[in-house]
Design an enzyme around this catalytic site. Structure first.
Site, PDB file in Angstrom:
ATOM      1  N   GLY A  44       7.458   6.568 -14.196  1.00 52.58           N
ATOM      2  CA  GLY A  44       8.130   6.332 -12.924  1.00 52.58           C
ATOM      3  C   GLY A  44       7.518   5.245 -12.084  1.00 52.58           C
ATOM      4  N   GLY A  46       8.074   2.002 -12.578  1.00 53.77           N
ATOM      5  CA  GLY A  46       8.975   0.860 -12.471  1.00 53.77           C
ATOM      6  C   GLY A  46       8.892  -0.146 -13.599  1.00 53.77           C
ATOM      7  N   LEU A  49      12.441  -1.210 -14.765  1.00 53.33           N
ATOM      8  CA  LEU A  49      13.105  -2.038 -13.766  1.00 53.33           C
ATOM      9  C   LEU A  49      12.513  -3.436 -13.724  1.00 53.33           C
ATOM     10  CD1 LEU A  49      13.662   0.372 -10.800  1.00 53.33           C
ATOM     11  CD2 LEU A  49      15.346  -0.711 -12.266  1.00 53.33           C
ATOM     12  N   GLU A  72      14.208   4.234 -25.262  1.00 52.20           N
ATOM     13  CA  GLU A  72      14.275   5.523 -24.568  1.00 52.20           C
ATOM     14  C   GLU A  72      15.662   5.835 -24.048  1.00 52.20           C
ATOM     15  OE1 GLU A  72      11.138   5.172 -21.714  1.00 52.20           O
ATOM     16  OE2 GLU A  72       9.838   6.451 -22.910  1.00 52.20           O
ATOM     17  N   LYS A 217      -4.984  -9.191 -17.017  1.00 51.43           N
ATOM     18  CA  LYS A 217      -5.405 -10.239 -17.930  1.00 51.43           C
ATOM     19  C   LYS A 217      -4.293 -11.267 -18.025  1.00 51.43           C
ATOM     20  CE  LYS A 217      -6.549 -10.394 -22.827  1.00 51.43           C
ATOM     21  NZ  LYS A 217      -6.867  -9.540 -23.947  1.00 51.43           N
ATOM     22  N   HIS A 223      -5.032 -16.417 -12.084  1.00 47.09           N
ATOM     23  CA  HIS A 223      -4.055 -15.512 -11.477  1.00 47.09           C
ATOM     24  C   HIS A 223      -4.722 -14.744 -10.360  1.00 47.09           C
ATOM     25  CE1 HIS A 223      -5.947 -12.063 -13.474  1.00 47.09           C
ATOM     26  NE2 HIS A 223      -6.109 -12.878 -14.485  1.00 47.09           N
ATOM     27  N   GLY A 285       4.848   7.218  28.060  1.00 43.40           N
ATOM     28  CA  GLY A 285       5.750   7.132  29.199  1.00 43.40           C
ATOM     29  C   GLY A 285       5.417   6.062  30.191  1.00 43.40           C
ATOM     30  N   GLU A 312       9.945   5.811  16.244  1.00 41.06           N
ATOM     31  CA  GLU A 312       9.933   7.073  16.961  1.00 41.06           C
ATOM     32  C   GLU A 312      11.320   7.557  17.333  1.00 41.06           C
ATOM     33  OE1 GLU A 312       7.364   6.508  20.263  1.00 41.06           O
ATOM     34  OE2 GLU A 312       5.630   7.314  19.206  1.00 41.06           O
ATOM     35  N   HIS A 456      -3.244 -17.027  32.957  1.00 38.11           N
ATOM     36  CA  HIS A 456      -2.410 -15.881  33.291  1.00 38.11           C
ATOM     37  C   HIS A 456      -2.966 -15.151  34.499  1.00 38.11           C
ATOM     38  CE1 HIS A 456      -5.439 -13.377  31.318  1.00 38.11           C
ATOM     39  NE2 HIS A 456      -5.492 -14.346  30.419  1.00 38.11           N
TER      40      HIS A 456
END
Lengths: 582, 100
Positions: A44, A46, A49, A72, A217, A223, A285, A312, A456
């Site tokens: 599972g 991937g 895919l 499979e 590898k 890489h 708040g 939220e 500021h």
């Protein structure tokens, strides 16, 4: 080789681009062209895919037909499974761009008797490659053969022969394999496929799963060696090599309004820098979301796109709440300028959040991204991870010149300056909202904690949520200290009353002074007229006396003349001149 | 294709080979020996060269070469290899559903 992009110019190794988001970056251009690559990982994670996307993208983007040999899943199952990623395999198969073939052996029906080889497999693969002119081929979980066919020794040597044969054919091959214990694959396939090995991992930490990819590898090529998070969603596979990003983004000098005029003034009159990172932190708040909403509205008014991640509230709840302070975001959402993305932070792991966010940002191309709030990610002691994630996100956004706006909930009690220390170094403009409790009420104060690259304001402003949006009011600063809310109001009223009183006093003083002056002047007039009357009277008497005097002298002289007549006149004349002089 | 017909087809076999490799030739030789000896007159053998007809390899899920398939009697049976153990092959081919 036409489509071969080499990332590192010196690398002579031809590569087959995967077009999988991010992967080509870390592999330096793709998988080794014409060579086998091993993709291994647990169940599972991937693998299928990944392989399928490699093939489909090969067809759609590089016009390289591909063969998918599945050990499979059946053709039907495969087609159905990848349809969820938007790959229309049926069509591609009909167009002879993709060849799907399911190879399976019925274990129960099969017995070995004597020597055998896998020539059948070779023939079938050969036939498939020749039929559609394939440049890419996937062998999905070749290892299944080990459980289906007897005699692993024969299999091993045959598979070795297969890989060499495929290499000779010059097709880019992906072989997937289940991860074994202590080795990359259960049957040691990595011994035969030694050009490129990519490990996919799917682990769960803090109850959320994280998918990661690592290139174990890559023969003949540099890489990326890190573990990179990746994501599988409706658009397929994407890898996030964000740690490779450097700090070399351009900075804009363009300023954008905060949507709150007084806040703009506090930020040297113009607002935030475009492409900067803004953090609003405060206790519960204090109006963080409201500041965000005001910013959103201003941006939408300018015609800019905004992507709002809310962790939220649902988007409808947020819009309803913002309506109460006069900010209506609904029209913008309908217009397509505003997109909400509401998820629970715990829905998936940090990396997935990051990848999803980046995907959404890439698709929507917003000018402003809001994350409300970033605390949701904090689960337990994962501060560094959260920081890393935000760092990656901020880097990404900066590169794209997208203004990032984060809110952060700080717990009351602790020093607010310390509360977001883990992200503070990422932040360009940091607004702090704090509640000020005076006189039995709680009011909001806002100040600019820092704002890089602009002068500021250092002032605390009272921050008010009104029916028509956010208002910043000067706080009362007097002998009693900083006052806000009704304390400020009552203090101001008191001040006003005192002022009025003083004004009245001055008025009456001036009035009485005027009256006095008037009285004095009247007196002067009376005195003057009295004096004038007296004067004229006196002059009159003087005149009479003078006349009398004259006449008396005359009479005296006449008398003397008449009485004696012999007395010398000189004396009298001398006396008269003397009198005249007087 | 090499088809041998008999009046009474009790045993229907297919042998898949890939060209004239050593194993394929050996398998065919072994099979012919067995059939002509034990199953004489009651078998039908089809030899399929997947090099000439690769589609059939897909349809019949042929992977290992040589593969001998017993189509009849049921259940279907596959024997892979060069059939060098002739006695075992005979035993497998004789074996039928009634004894299951």
């Amino acid at each position: 080789m036409k489509n071969n992009k080499t990332y590192f110019k010196r690398s002579p190794l031809p590569k087959s681009p995967t077009s999988i988001q991010g992967l080509d970056e870390i592999t330096g251009g793709g998988l080794p062209k014409g060579r086998p690559t091993l993709i291994c990982g647990g169940a599972g994670c991937g693998k299928t895919l990944f392989a399928m996307e490699f093939l489909v993208r090969g067809v759609t983007e590089f016009n390289e037909p591909g063969v998918f040999i599945s050990f499979e899943e059946s053709e039907k199952e495969l087609t159905a499974n990848v349809a969820s990623l938007g790959f229309d395999l049926k069509k591609l198969v009909a167009q002879k761009k993709i060849w799907l073939e399911h190879i399976h052996v019925e274990r129960d029906e099969t017995e070995q008797n004597g020597e055998y080889d896998l020539e059948g497999l070779f023939v079938r693969i050969h036939y498939a490659i020749e039929t559609i002119g394939a440049k890419r081929i996937v062998l999905d979980t070749l290892e299944t053969l080990f459980s289906e066919l007897p005699n692993p020794q024969i299999l091993r040597s045959e598979l070795k022969r297969l890989f060499n044969w495929l290499k000779k054919k010059g097709v880019t091959t992906i072989i997937t394999a289940e991860r074994g214990e202590g080795s990359f694959t259960r049957n040691g396939l990595e011994e035969y496929v030694s050009d490129c090995v990519i490990l996919l991992d799917h682990r769960v930490s803090e109850q959320s799963s994280i998918r990661r990819l690592r290139i174990v590898k890559y023969r003949g090529s540099t890489h990326g060696t890190n573990e990179y998070p990746f994501l599988i969603d409706e658009d397929g596979f994407s890898v996030l090599p964000v740690t490779s990003l450097g700090l070399n983004h351009d900075s804009s000098i363009e300023r954008i309004s905060t949507g709150i005029p007084r806040l703009d003034t506090m930020l040297s009159g113009k607002g935030y820098f475009r492409g900067s990172t803004v953090l609003v932190s405060g206790t519960a708040g204090t109006g963080k979301t409201s500041i965000a909403a005001q910013f959103v509205e201003a941006a939408c008014n300018r015609g800019e796109k905004v992507l709002y991640f809310t962790f939220e509230e649902s988007s409808s709840q947020l819009m309803r709440n913002m309506k109460s302070i006069g900010i209506n975001l609904e029209p913008w959402e309908k217009k397509g300028l505003l997109q909400f993305h509401a998820t629970r932070p715990t829905l998936y792991g940090l990396e997935s959040h990051l990848t999803t966010s980046i995907k959404l940002i890439n698709n929507f191309k917003p000018a402003i991204v809001i994350l409300d709030p970033i605390n949701g990610f904090m689960i337990g002691e994962n501060e560094t991870e959260v920081k890393n994630m935000l760092l990656r996100l901020v880097d990404f956004l900066k590169m794209k010149h997208i203004t990032a706006f984060f809110t952060s909930l700080t717990t009351s009690g602790e020093n607010p300056e310390n509360s977001d220390v883990y992200v503070s170094s990422l932040i360009d403009t940091w607004l702090l909202l704090r509640d000020i409790e005076i006189g039995g009420e709680r009011n909001r104060g806002l100040y600019v904690l820092k704002s890089r690259g602009m002068s500021h304001s250092n002032q605390i402003r009272e921050f008010r949520l009104t029916n028509t949006g956010i208002e910043l009011v000067d706080v009362y600063v007097g002998v009693d200290g900083v006052l806000t809310g009704s304390a400020r109001l009552s203090r101001e009223m008191q001040d006003d009353a005192e002022k009025l009183l003083r004004q009245q006093e001055i008025g009456s003083k001036q009035f009485s002074l005027e009256r006095k002056r008037e009285a004095m002047e009247a007196q002067i007039i009376v005195l003057r007229s009295e004096f004038e009357a007296e004067e004229s009277e006196s002059l009159k008497i003087i005149g009479i006396e003078k006349a009398r005097n004259e006449s008396f002298k005359k009479v005296k002289a006449e008398m003397a003349k008449s009485r004696r007549g012999d007395a010398p006149l000189k004396k009298t004349i001398a006396k008269r001149t003397k009198y005249k002089r007087k | 294709m090499n088809i041998k017909k008999t009046r009474n087809n009790k045993l229907v076999l297919s042998l898949y080979v890939a060209g004239k490799t050593i194993k394929s030739i050996a398998a065919l030789k072994n099979l012919n020996f067995i059939c002509n000896g034990v199953f004489k007159g009651i078998y039908k053998l089809e030899v399929i060269d997947i090099l000439k007809n690769p589609k059939l390899a897909r349809i019949n899920q042929i992977l290992a070469i040589p593969t001998l398939i017993r189509n009849l009697p049921l259940p279907r049976k596959n024997i892979i290899g060069d059939l060098s153990n002739r006695e075992l092959v005979i035993a497998k081919l004789k074996y039928n559903e009634n004894s299951l």
